[in-house]
Design a protein around this motif. Structure first.
Motif, PDB file in Angstrom:
ATOM      1  N   UNK A 207       0.834  -1.238  -0.059  1.00  0.00           N
ATOM      2  CA  UNK A 207       0.151   0.159   0.025  1.00  0.00           C
ATOM      3  C   UNK A 207       0.935   1.199   0.033  1.00  0.00           C
ATOM      4  N   UNK A 208       2.090   1.117   0.711  1.00  0.00           N
ATOM      5  CA  UNK A 208       2.752   2.466   0.822  1.00  0.00           C
ATOM      6  C   UNK A 208       3.547   2.569  -0.688  1.00  0.00           C
ATOM      7  N   UNK A 209       4.008   1.437  -1.337  1.00  0.00           N
ATOM      8  CA  UNK A 209       4.290   1.656  -2.498  1.00  0.00           C
ATOM      9  C   UNK A 209       3.382   2.390  -3.586  1.00  0.00           C
ATOM     10  N   UNK A 210       2.132   1.768  -3.486  1.00  0.00           N
ATOM     11  CA  UNK A 210       1.136   2.193  -4.288  1.00  0.00           C
ATOM     12  C   UNK A 210       0.808   3.637  -4.063  1.00  0.00           C
ATOM     13  N   UNK A 211       0.839   4.267  -2.794  1.00  0.00           N
ATOM     14  CA  UNK A 211       0.790   5.612  -2.614  1.00  0.00           C
ATOM     15  C   UNK A 211       1.658   6.438  -3.230  1.00  0.00           C
ATOM     16  N   UNK A 212       3.334   5.793  -3.286  1.00  0.00           N
ATOM     17  CA  UNK A 212       4.296   6.603  -3.643  1.00  0.00           C
ATOM     18  C   UNK A 212       3.940   6.542  -5.443  1.00  0.00           C
ATOM     19  N   UNK A 213       3.478   5.563  -6.040  1.00  0.00           N
ATOM     20  CA  UNK A 213       3.043   5.626  -7.550  1.00  0.00           C
ATOM     21  C   UNK A 213       2.179   6.545  -7.784  1.00  0.00           C
ATOM     22  N   UNK A 214       0.899   6.429  -7.003  1.00  0.00           N
ATOM     23  CA  UNK A 214      -0.096   7.339  -7.198  1.00  0.00           C
ATOM     24  C   UNK A 214       0.254   9.139  -7.209  1.00  0.00           C
ATOM     25  N   UNK A 215       1.284   9.172  -6.107  1.00  0.00           N
ATOM     26  CA  UNK A 215       1.764  10.786  -6.105  1.00  0.00           C
ATOM     27  C   UNK A 215       2.352  10.885  -7.448  1.00  0.00           C
ATOM     28  N   UNK A 216       3.312   9.937  -8.033  1.00  0.00           N
ATOM     29  CA  UNK A 216       4.014  10.231  -9.209  1.00  0.00           C
ATOM     30  C   UNK A 216       2.885  10.260 -10.260  1.00  0.00           C
ATOM     31  N   UNK A 217       1.973   9.300 -10.400  1.00  0.00           N
ATOM     32  CA  UNK A 217       0.956   9.726 -11.327  1.00  0.00           C
ATOM     33  C   UNK A 217       0.360  11.012 -11.370  1.00  0.00           C
ATOM     34  N   UNK A 218       0.032  11.296 -10.147  1.00  0.00           N
ATOM     35  CA  UNK A 218      -0.784  12.775  -9.836  1.00  0.00           C
ATOM     36  C   UNK A 218       0.191  13.783 -10.519  1.00  0.00           C
ATOM     37  N   UNK A 219       1.369  13.580 -10.226  1.00  0.00           N
ATOM     38  CA  UNK A 219       2.182  14.858 -10.549  1.00  0.00           C
ATOM     39  C   UNK A 219       2.368  14.881 -12.116  1.00  0.00           C
ATOM     40  N   UNK A 220       2.519  13.725 -12.755  1.00  0.00           N
ATOM     41  CA  UNK A 220       2.491  13.609 -14.287  1.00  0.00           C
ATOM     42  C   UNK A 220       1.293  14.226 -14.663  1.00  0.00           C
ATOM     43  N   UNK A 221       0.108  13.721 -14.228  1.00  0.00           N
ATOM     44  CA  UNK A 221      -1.283  14.391 -14.495  1.00  0.00           C
ATOM     45  C   UNK A 221      -1.449  15.879 -14.578  1.00  0.00           C
ATOM     46  N   UNK A 222      -0.691  16.404 -13.490  1.00  0.00           N
ATOM     47  CA  UNK A 222      -0.617  17.680 -13.245  1.00  0.00           C
ATOM     48  C   UNK A 222       0.022  18.533 -14.265  1.00  0.00           C
ATOM     49  N   UNK A 223       1.172  17.769 -14.902  1.00  0.00           N
ATOM     50  CA  UNK A 223       1.885  18.361 -15.947  1.00  0.00           C
ATOM     51  C   UNK A 223       1.045  18.243 -17.334  1.00  0.00           C
ATOM     52  N   UNK A 224       0.374  17.215 -17.293  1.00  0.00           N
ATOM     53  CA  UNK A 224      -0.713  17.313 -18.605  1.00  0.00           C
ATOM     54  C   UNK A 224      -1.743  18.464 -18.522  1.00  0.00           C
TER      55      UNK A 224
END
Length: 255
Positions: A207-224
């Protein structure tokens, strides 16, 4: 001539509203994304602290079981119970949040499809095709981003639901009876509890790893989202220039 004039008037009134409404949606999406990143970071820090406490208590339980210390083993087990229940509740909330993100991603995909149609209507109405290729390229890139984002969100949802369900199952297997390490049956029960809790700990790490990945995805989506906002502002500027030219042409034709 009258029909042409009415068409242009309709375009002048309707299209700007659509364009600037899309820009407004872009701004709202960016604000939502920033909020998700902030919430994700807070959840990550909380999860790290909870995992540390859980691992410490689980280590104490293992040591007590190995030493045959009933009192210490039961104290550690008692401390682990509330941590397990807290994690189960949070896992359910995260799965529900993942469902909302999938719904939001689907909504954004629909919004971008409507924007693509608006761009085509814009060109058809004004008889201008000089920026059609640019619009089409931007729209195609946005659609690709949307498909990837929704795919990521669906994957995250499936994983979150699976973790939540398994954690619930493990929590139900946690004994409410005191451990007794003075006989083989008691030691076997204790070993089973340790194994159960170790699997639970592993799910917490996932779950901790998933949260880290979700933050990275959210940051990528913010750039988009920033890029989409720039595209829509550019489109709004293009439309404004066309409106000015067409309004001038209508005025000259009316004289």
């Amino acid at each position: 001539m009258l029909r042409s004039g009415l068409l242009c008037l309709l375009v002048v009134v309707v299209l700007p509203t659509s364009v600037f409404a899309q820009v407004g949606r872009d701004v709202a999406e960016r604000a939502s994304n920033r909020g998700q990143i902030s919430q994700g970071q807070q959840a990550l820090e909380r999860d790290q602290q909870e995992l540390q406490r859980f691992s410490q208590q689980l280590g104490s339980l293992e040591q007590a079981v190995a030493a045959g210390d009933d009192a210490a083993a039961n104290a550690a087990l008692a401390a682990l119970g509330p941590l397990v229940q807290t994690e189960v509740g949070q896992a359910g909330a995260k799965a529900e949040s993942a469902r909302r993100e999938v719904a939001g991603g689907m909504s954004e995909t629909g919004s971008n499809r409507r924007e693509s149609r608006r761009n085509r209507d814009d060109s058809d109405a004004f008889g201008r095709t000089d920026d059609d290729a640019l619009d089409a390229g931007r729209d195609a890139m946005n659609r690709m981003d949307d498909v990837r984002d929704v795919s990521d969100e669906k994957r995250d949802l499936e994983a979150a639901v699976a973790r939540a369900q398994r954690q619930q199952q493990l929590a139900q297997g946690l004994t409410k009876q005191p451990l007794s390490l003075g006989n083989a049956a008691g030691r076997e029960q204790a070993a089973a509890q340790v194994a159960l809790l170790k699997e639970f700990e592993q799910l917490m790490r996932q779950d901790l790893t998933a949260t880290e990945q979700e933050i990275a995805e959210d940051r990528r989506e913010a750039g988009e989202d920033r890029r989409e906002t720039r595209d829509d502002l550019r489109e709004a500027d293009e439309l404004d220039n066309r409106m000015r030219r067409e309004t001038g042409n209508m005025g000259r034709r009316g004289r």
